[in-house]
Design a protein around this motif. Sequence first.
Motif, PDB file in Angstrom:
ATOM      1  N   PRO A   1      13.559  -9.452   0.231  1.00 36.26           N
ATOM      2  CA  PRO A   1      12.917  -8.435  -0.609  1.00 36.26           C
ATOM      3  C   PRO A   1      11.428  -8.306  -0.302  1.00 36.26           C
ATOM      4  N   GLY A   2      10.908  -7.088  -0.424  1.00 34.37           N
ATOM      5  CA  GLY A   2       9.497  -6.822  -0.213  1.00 34.37           C
ATOM      6  C   GLY A   2       9.094  -5.561  -0.951  1.00 34.37           C
ATOM      7  N   PHE A   3       7.938  -4.994  -0.584  1.00 33.61           N
ATOM      8  CA  PHE A   3       7.475  -3.788  -1.261  1.00 33.61           C
ATOM      9  C   PHE A   3       6.917  -2.800  -0.241  1.00 33.61           C
ATOM     10  N   LEU A   4       6.756  -1.548  -0.684  1.00 32.14           N
ATOM     11  CA  LEU A   4       6.056  -0.526   0.084  1.00 32.14           C
ATOM     12  C   LEU A   4       5.230   0.310  -0.880  1.00 32.14           C
ATOM     13  N   MET A   5       4.128   0.876  -0.389  1.00 30.12           N
ATOM     14  CA  MET A   5       3.298   1.772  -1.183  1.00 30.12           C
ATOM     15  C   MET A   5       2.413   2.569  -0.247  1.00 30.12           C
ATOM     16  N   GLY A   6       2.030   3.773  -0.698  1.00 30.89           N
ATOM     17  CA  GLY A   6       1.163   4.571   0.136  1.00 30.89           C
ATOM     18  C   GLY A   6       1.098   6.024  -0.276  1.00 30.89           C
ATOM     19  N   ALA A   7       0.602   6.866   0.632  1.00 33.84           N
ATOM     20  CA  ALA A   7       0.375   8.285   0.372  1.00 33.84           C
ATOM     21  C   ALA A   7       1.307   9.129   1.217  1.00 33.84           C
ATOM     22  N   THR A   8       1.586  10.337   0.728  1.00 35.40           N
ATOM     23  CA  THR A   8       2.490  11.237   1.440  1.00 35.40           C
ATOM     24  C   THR A   8       1.977  12.673   1.373  1.00 35.40           C
ATOM     25  N   VAL A   9       2.250  13.429   2.421  1.00 36.54           N
ATOM     26  CA  VAL A   9       1.911  14.849   2.512  1.00 36.54           C
ATOM     27  C   VAL A   9       3.168  15.598   2.931  1.00 36.54           C
ATOM     28  N   ARG A  10       3.428  16.727   2.283  1.00 36.53           N
ATOM     29  CA  ARG A  10       4.608  17.526   2.625  1.00 36.53           C
ATOM     30  C   ARG A  10       4.227  18.989   2.791  1.00 36.53           C
ATOM     31  N   TYR A  11       4.764  19.610   3.830  1.00 37.55           N
ATOM     32  CA  TYR A  11       4.531  21.031   4.101  1.00 37.55           C
ATOM     33  C   TYR A  11       5.891  21.721   4.224  1.00 37.55           C
ATOM     34  N   THR A  12       6.104  22.762   3.439  1.00 40.86           N
ATOM     35  CA  THR A  12       7.340  23.542   3.532  1.00 40.86           C
ATOM     36  C   THR A  12       6.986  25.001   3.763  1.00 40.86           C
ATOM     37  N   GLU A  13       7.746  25.636   4.659  1.00 44.61           N
ATOM     38  CA  GLU A  13       7.482  27.036   4.974  1.00 44.61           C
ATOM     39  C   GLU A  13       8.747  27.872   4.871  1.00 44.61           C
ATOM     40  N   GLU A  14       9.866  27.294   5.212  1.00 44.56           N
ATOM     41  CA  GLU A  14      11.134  28.006   5.144  1.00 44.56           C
ATOM     42  C   GLU A  14      11.848  27.702   3.833  1.00 44.56           C
ATOM     43  N   LYS A  15      12.984  28.326   3.630  1.00 43.07           N
ATOM     44  CA  LYS A  15      13.713  28.164   2.374  1.00 43.07           C
ATOM     45  C   LYS A  15      14.258  26.755   2.208  1.00 43.07           C
ATOM     46  N   ILE A  16      14.655  26.123   3.311  1.00 39.75           N
ATOM     47  CA  ILE A  16      15.262  24.797   3.195  1.00 39.75           C
ATOM     48  C   ILE A  16      14.610  23.750   4.088  1.00 39.75           C
ATOM     49  N   PHE A  17      13.600  24.112   4.882  1.00 38.14           N
ATOM     50  CA  PHE A  17      13.005  23.179   5.821  1.00 38.14           C
ATOM     51  C   PHE A  17      11.560  22.851   5.460  1.00 38.14           C
ATOM     52  N   GLY A  18      11.154  21.635   5.838  1.00 38.17           N
ATOM     53  CA  GLY A  18       9.774  21.224   5.689  1.00 38.17           C
ATOM     54  C   GLY A  18       9.489  20.042   6.595  1.00 38.17           C
ATOM     55  N   ILE A  19       8.243  19.559   6.570  1.00 34.03           N
ATOM     56  CA  ILE A  19       7.820  18.391   7.335  1.00 34.03           C
ATOM     57  C   ILE A  19       7.076  17.451   6.401  1.00 34.03           C
ATOM     58  N   ILE A  20       7.345  16.145   6.538  1.00 37.02           N
ATOM     59  CA  ILE A  20       6.698  15.126   5.715  1.00 37.02           C
ATOM     60  C   ILE A  20       5.980  14.129   6.613  1.00 37.02           C
ATOM     61  N   GLY A  21       4.759  13.779   6.248  1.00 36.75           N
ATOM     62  CA  GLY A  21       4.026  12.708   6.892  1.00 36.75           C
ATOM     63  C   GLY A  21       3.558  11.716   5.848  1.00 36.75           C
ATOM     64  N   GLU A  22       3.606  10.433   6.175  1.00 39.35           N
ATOM     65  CA  GLU A  22       3.220   9.393   5.208  1.00 39.35           C
ATOM     66  C   GLU A  22       2.362   8.327   5.877  1.00 39.35           C
ATOM     67  N   LEU A  23       1.578   7.652   5.077  1.00 38.90           N
ATOM     68  CA  LEU A  23       0.821   6.480   5.514  1.00 38.90           C
ATOM     69  C   LEU A  23       1.107   5.383   4.495  1.00 38.90           C
ATOM     70  N   LEU A  24       1.790   4.320   4.933  1.00 37.77           N
ATOM     71  CA  LEU A  24       2.308   3.314   4.008  1.00 37.77           C
ATOM     72  C   LEU A  24       1.925   1.903   4.435  1.00 37.77           C
ATOM     73  N   ILE A  25       1.851   1.029   3.444  1.00 39.61           N
ATOM     74  CA  ILE A  25       1.833  -0.411   3.665  1.00 39.61           C
ATOM     75  C   ILE A  25       3.227  -0.904   3.296  1.00 39.61           C
ATOM     76  N   GLU A  26       3.856  -1.624   4.199  1.00 41.67           N
ATOM     77  CA  GLU A  26       5.257  -1.990   3.985  1.00 41.67           C
ATOM     78  C   GLU A  26       5.526  -3.419   4.443  1.00 41.67           C
ATOM     79  N   GLN A  27       6.291  -4.153   3.653  1.00 42.88           N
ATOM     80  CA  GLN A  27       6.700  -5.509   4.009  1.00 42.88           C
ATOM     81  C   GLN A  27       8.085  -5.495   4.641  1.00 42.88           C
ATOM     82  N   ARG A  28       8.198  -6.152   5.785  1.00 39.74           N
ATOM     83  CA  ARG A  28       9.485  -6.371   6.444  1.00 39.74           C
ATOM     84  C   ARG A  28       9.625  -7.869   6.702  1.00 39.74           C
ATOM     85  N   GLY A  29      10.561  -8.235   7.565  1.00 40.11           N
ATOM     86  CA  GLY A  29      10.750  -9.637   7.882  1.00 40.11           C
ATOM     87  C   GLY A  29      12.186 -10.078   7.716  1.00 40.11           C
ATOM     88  N   TRP A  30      12.372 -11.393   7.594  1.00 36.96           N
ATOM     89  CA  TRP A  30      13.730 -11.894   7.406  1.00 36.96           C
ATOM     90  C   TRP A  30      13.735 -13.197   6.596  1.00 36.96           C
TER      91      TRP A  30
END
Length: 229
Positions: free
Chosen positions: A56-85
């Motif tokens: 178990p770990g955590f993630l947090m951060g900021a996100t930006v989303r741009y949509t132009e069409e009826k069903i499509f968009g693009i998302i970009g994020e900047l996150l701090i995230e824990q991984r591992g084993w």
Amino acid sequence: MIRKLSIILIIAVAFLTGLPCTAQRVYEPKVYIGAKGGATLSNVQFTPHVKQSLRPGFLMGATVRYTEEKIFGIIGELLIEQRGWKENFEEAPFAYNRELTYVTLPVMTHIYFGSSKIKGFVNIGASVSYMLGSKISSDFDYVNALKQPGFPTYRSVEQMSMAIKNKFDYGILGGAGAEFIIKKKHSLILEGRYYFGLGNIFSATKRDVFSGSRNTSIEISLGYMFRLK
């Protein structure tokens, strides 16, 4: 094989993210910013296999989303995230946990549908990451693991003390979720994702212990989005 697969996936993601830009502009563009936080359940896909449990770990951060069409968009994020084993010793009374903290930059195609109050969506794309730190917690001397009384001798132990070779990671991810529109410009987002790394955290030459050591992660997050325009 992994290199060919990664090239195919990158081309596919580039094609998908280009769809909104190439289609005829009919709908008003919308730009959103927001923040998110959540939990991760991670392990590392070792080859040869290492017995593990999800860490178990955590993630947090900021996100930006741009949509132009009826069903499509693009998302970009900047996150701090824990991984591992987390090593799974089954009945043996030992514990080992390795925490890998990354700054990550996912870029995804956003496909959405639904009403003006609740929308479902699917996200698919790629992510690049850089390791900020590595931390080991253990209740035994993992450097000399095979010398510990009662330690299972059949287990691979090299990964416990091995230094991280590659701090840069990259991979593919996909997820699905729901967006709940609270007001015209405010919404809450619940999402689940799966990340599969294509890079190795340890050296993977023919002379090395592991030919594969790839991050994988299940991510559950709750986010808030505000529409700028």
